[in-house]
Design a protein around this motif. Structure first.
Motif, PDB file in Angstrom:
ATOM      1  N   ALA A 204      -2.806   3.758   3.073  1.00 28.54           N
ATOM      2  CA  ALA A 204      -3.266   3.212   1.795  1.00 28.54           C
ATOM      3  C   ALA A 204      -2.300   2.177   1.235  1.00 28.54           C
ATOM      4  CB  ALA A 204      -3.457   4.341   0.788  1.00 28.54           C
ATOM      5  N   TYR A 205      -1.044   2.198   1.690  1.00 35.69           N
ATOM      6  CA  TYR A 205      -0.043   1.262   1.189  1.00 35.69           C
ATOM      7  C   TYR A 205       0.958   0.993   2.303  1.00 35.69           C
ATOM      8  CZ  TYR A 205       2.755   5.511   0.824  1.00 35.69           C
ATOM      9  OH  TYR A 205       3.410   6.679   1.126  1.00 35.69           O
ATOM     10  N   GLU A 206       1.728  -0.058   2.150  1.00 37.36           N
ATOM     11  CA  GLU A 206       2.721  -0.417   3.161  1.00 37.36           C
ATOM     12  C   GLU A 206       3.829   0.638   3.191  1.00 37.36           C
ATOM     13  OE1 GLU A 206       3.566  -2.247   6.285  1.00 37.36           O
ATOM     14  OE2 GLU A 206       2.263  -3.455   5.001  1.00 37.36           O
ATOM     15  N   ASP A 208       7.449   2.291   3.791  1.00 36.71           N
ATOM     16  CA  ASP A 208       8.821   1.795   3.793  1.00 36.71           C
ATOM     17  C   ASP A 208       9.503   2.216   5.098  1.00 36.71           C
ATOM     18  OD1 ASP A 208       9.744   4.463   3.565  1.00 36.71           O
ATOM     19  OD2 ASP A 208       9.813   4.349   1.374  1.00 36.71           O
ATOM     20  N   VAL A 233      -2.788  -1.684   6.388  1.00 33.55           N
ATOM     21  CA  VAL A 233      -3.029  -1.239   5.016  1.00 33.55           C
ATOM     22  C   VAL A 233      -4.526  -1.335   4.750  1.00 33.55           C
ATOM     23  CG1 VAL A 233      -2.592  -1.658   2.584  1.00 33.55           C
ATOM     24  CG2 VAL A 233      -0.742  -1.955   4.258  1.00 33.55           C
ATOM     25  N   PRO A 235      -7.269  -0.023   1.899  1.00 30.10           N
ATOM     26  CA  PRO A 235      -7.497   0.639   0.610  1.00 30.10           C
ATOM     27  C   PRO A 235      -8.516   1.776   0.680  1.00 30.10           C
ATOM     28  CG  PRO A 235      -7.479  -1.739   0.338  1.00 30.10           C
ATOM     29  CD  PRO A 235      -7.480  -1.468   1.822  1.00 30.10           C
TER      30      PRO A 235
END
Length: 267
Positions: A204-206, A208, A233, A235
């Protein structure tokens, strides 16, 4: 490939490993050129894969066609290929294409860009997938292969390495399947040089660096192999993660869980 073709492919790839690193990119380009020539030269391909023809005769025929047109290193790889036994005529040209990919991979490794090649192939694939117009053209078999490759070169030249651009262009020829399928096969072959598997994670998100490392380690333990992790990624994932490794998909996304719950409630 199976049986005699698999053994012949192994011998051909062994010949590629003997190519000096500085010459590997040229060998890759010339092998792709040979593939293109033999794909249209049905009679020559038939003789070069005829099990009743002596290996020396095949080597002489190959030299007669390509000597003076390709480098000595390329001719050595070709001679090794035609000396083998291939179960079908197409197996020879498919094997030479695989050898071309191996040569470009060797060139990238020699330049210290092996990991860059892996990452660029994936990212370029995502760019093409996300562009409706670009994907439509490179996937359209009615568009001449030369036009498809020219388009990709125009889009990616100067943005990716020469080896990446060459593999993208060859994938666009789509000899053994759709562009996306061939590019995926090329990507797996590049990753396999270090006995690595390619994993694609939809998130859902990059992620780390810590999250990427944790996921990579977990997948490495699960599959007992080093992992080349690529992330997308998306959504629609909402939460959780979906990981595909080859044909296996592990889907732990929130959207999937919600859909499963909806179906259970609906009966």
């Amino acid at each position: 490939m199976r049986g005699s073709s698999a053994k012949s492919l192994d011998d051909t790839l062994t010949a590629v490993t003997a190519v000096p690193g500085a010459a590997a990119a040229q060998v890759g380009a010339e092998l792709f050129g040979i593939v293109s020539a033999l794909d249209t030269a049905v009679a020559a391909r038939r003789v070069l894969t005829d099990p009743s023809t002596e290996a020396e005769g095949k080597r002489q025929l190959a030299a007669g066609i390509f000597e003076g047109k390709v480098a000595a290193d390329t001719l050595t790889v070709l001679r090794s290929a035609v000396s083998g036994r291939w179960a079908a005529g197409r197996d020879l040209t498919d094997g030479l294409e695989i050898a071309g990919v191996a040569a470009y991979t060797r060139a990238a490794d020699e330049a210290g860009q092996g990991d860059i090649l892996e990452n660029e192939l994936f990212e370029a694939g995502r760019v093409i997938h996300d562009s409706d117009d670009l994907r439509r053209v490179v996937s359209d078999r009615s568009v001449p292969a030369s036009a498809r490759t020219t388009l990709l070169q125009d889009v990616f030249r100067g943005k990716v390495s020469d080896s990446t651009l060459a593999l993208l262009s060859q994938a666009a020829v789509a000899r053994t399947g759709s562009f996306e399928r061939v590019l995926e096969a090329f990507s797996r072959q590049v990753a396999a040089r270090e006995d690595r598997l390619v994993a694609v994670a939809r998130v859902a998100y990059e992620l780390d660096d810590t999250e990427r490392e944790r996921l990579t380690d977990a997948l490495s333990r699960r599959y007992g192999r080093a992992i080349q992790l690529n992330t997308v990624v998306d959504p629609s994932v909402i939460g959780g993660i979906s990981v595909s490794v080859g044909d296996e998909v592990v889907d732990a996304t929130m959207s999937t869980r919600l859909e499963a719950a909806r179906r259970r409630i609906a009966g």
